[in-house]
Write a protein that holds these residues in place. Sequence first.
Motif, PDB file in Angstrom:
ATOM      1  N   MET A 154       0.846  -1.184   0.000  1.00 46.56           N
ATOM      2  CA  MET A 154       0.000   0.000   0.000  1.00 46.56           C
ATOM      3  C   MET A 154       0.889   1.243   0.000  1.00 46.56           C
ATOM      4  O   MET A 154       1.889   1.296   0.695  1.00 46.56           O
ATOM      5  N   LYS A 155       0.512   2.218  -0.797  1.00 47.72           N
ATOM      6  CA  LYS A 155       1.258   3.475  -0.861  1.00 47.72           C
ATOM      7  C   LYS A 155       1.064   4.247   0.444  1.00 47.72           C
ATOM      8  O   LYS A 155      -0.006   4.200   1.059  1.00 47.72           O
ATOM      9  N   ILE A 156       2.104   4.968   0.854  1.00 40.75           N
ATOM     10  CA  ILE A 156       2.068   5.698   2.120  1.00 40.75           C
ATOM     11  C   ILE A 156       2.216   7.192   1.867  1.00 40.75           C
ATOM     12  O   ILE A 156       3.067   7.624   1.092  1.00 40.75           O
ATOM     13  N   SER A 157       1.369   7.968   2.554  1.00 41.43           N
ATOM     14  CA  SER A 157       1.489   9.421   2.578  1.00 41.43           C
ATOM     15  C   SER A 157       1.747   9.836   4.019  1.00 41.43           C
ATOM     16  O   SER A 157       1.412   9.109   4.954  1.00 41.43           O
ATOM     17  N   ILE A 158       2.325  11.011   4.185  1.00 35.06           N
ATOM     18  CA  ILE A 158       2.592  11.516   5.532  1.00 35.06           C
ATOM     19  C   ILE A 158       2.007  12.915   5.685  1.00 35.06           C
ATOM     20  O   ILE A 158       1.893  13.676   4.715  1.00 35.06           O
ATOM     21  N   ALA A 159       1.597  13.218   6.910  1.00 39.59           N
ATOM     22  CA  ALA A 159       1.139  14.561   7.273  1.00 39.59           C
ATOM     23  C   ALA A 159       2.031  15.049   8.403  1.00 39.59           C
ATOM     24  O   ALA A 159       2.366  14.285   9.312  1.00 39.59           O
ATOM     25  N   CYS A 160       2.418  16.308   8.335  1.00 38.04           N
ATOM     26  CA  CYS A 160       3.296  16.913   9.338  1.00 38.04           C
ATOM     27  C   CYS A 160       2.446  17.769  10.276  1.00 38.04           C
ATOM     28  O   CYS A 160       1.813  18.732   9.838  1.00 38.04           O
ATOM     29  N   LYS A 180      -8.576   6.165  -0.440  1.00 37.39           N
ATOM     30  CA  LYS A 180      -8.277   5.913  -1.851  1.00 37.39           C
ATOM     31  C   LYS A 180      -7.974   7.242  -2.528  1.00 37.39           C
ATOM     32  O   LYS A 180      -8.656   8.238  -2.297  1.00 37.39           O
ATOM     33  N   HIS A 181      -6.940   7.233  -3.367  1.00 40.62           N
ATOM     34  CA  HIS A 181      -6.596   8.408  -4.160  1.00 40.62           C
ATOM     35  C   HIS A 181      -6.434   7.934  -5.599  1.00 40.62           C
ATOM     36  O   HIS A 181      -5.582   7.103  -5.892  1.00 40.62           O
ATOM     37  N   ASN A 182      -7.290   8.432  -6.466  1.00 39.62           N
ATOM     38  CA  ASN A 182      -7.305   7.987  -7.870  1.00 39.62           C
ATOM     39  C   ASN A 182      -7.422   6.464  -7.966  1.00 39.62           C
ATOM     40  O   ASN A 182      -6.756   5.828  -8.788  1.00 39.62           O
ATOM     41  N   GLY A 183      -8.235   5.882  -7.096  1.00 37.39           N
ATOM     42  CA  GLY A 183      -8.479   4.449  -7.127  1.00 37.39           C
ATOM     43  C   GLY A 183      -7.403   3.598  -6.472  1.00 37.39           C
ATOM     44  O   GLY A 183      -7.501   2.375  -6.453  1.00 37.39           O
ATOM     45  N   ILE A 184      -6.374   4.230  -5.922  1.00 38.33           N
ATOM     46  CA  ILE A 184      -5.262   3.508  -5.288  1.00 38.33           C
ATOM     47  C   ILE A 184      -5.397   3.610  -3.773  1.00 38.33           C
ATOM     48  O   ILE A 184      -5.587   4.709  -3.232  1.00 38.33           O
ATOM     49  N   ASP A 185      -5.322   2.448  -3.098  1.00 36.99           N
ATOM     50  CA  ASP A 185      -5.363   2.450  -1.635  1.00 36.99           C
ATOM     51  C   ASP A 185      -4.100   3.102  -1.092  1.00 36.99           C
ATOM     52  O   ASP A 185      -2.987   2.794  -1.532  1.00 36.99           O
ATOM     53  N   ARG A 186      -4.300   3.996  -0.134  1.00 37.44           N
ATOM     54  CA  ARG A 186      -3.175   4.694   0.508  1.00 37.44           C
ATOM     55  C   ARG A 186      -3.387   4.654   2.009  1.00 37.44           C
ATOM     56  O   ARG A 186      -4.516   4.559   2.483  1.00 37.44           O
ATOM     57  N   ILE A 187      -2.290   4.777   2.731  1.00 39.97           N
ATOM     58  CA  ILE A 187      -2.359   4.942   4.178  1.00 39.97           C
ATOM     59  C   ILE A 187      -1.701   6.276   4.501  1.00 39.97           C
ATOM     60  O   ILE A 187      -0.692   6.643   3.888  1.00 39.97           O
TER      61      ILE A 187
END
Length: 137
Positions: free
Chosen positions: A1-7, A71-78
């Motif tokens: 799963m793709k990972i995003s981060i928030a600061c 989901k972002h553009n159909g891709i699962d993200r965490i």
Amino acid sequence: MKISIACIAFNDKKVLIAHRNPTGQMGGRWEFPGGKVEEGESEESAVVREFEEEFGVTVRVEKQIAEATFKHNGIDRILHAYLIDVPHDGIEKKYVLTEHTEYRWAELAEIPTLNFVDSDMLIYAQVAKYLADSIPD
């Protein structure tokens, strides 16, 4: 799963938020600063890199305080939210913005009233609880 981060930066019971440039899917909306973790990069390194790229300052990563999936553009993200320590508040000495038109320190209670990005609203309750539990009145 793709990972995003928030600061997540707190200053006197307020949190740093930024208004995205008007272009792109989430253009013109408010957000917690952050972005995507690149291939082979640790989440902590991504936090430092994203903040340097977007604000021109080096931050210290303290710890993860929230997470959500979306989901972002159909891709699962965490999305993992990290508490960070900024070297200054960006008021007297301004941050250098590359991805945003403005930034400010906001009361947590006002975030739901702003046009905030959907993924960050998924971690909002956890961030608010962390602040309420961690910072004395």
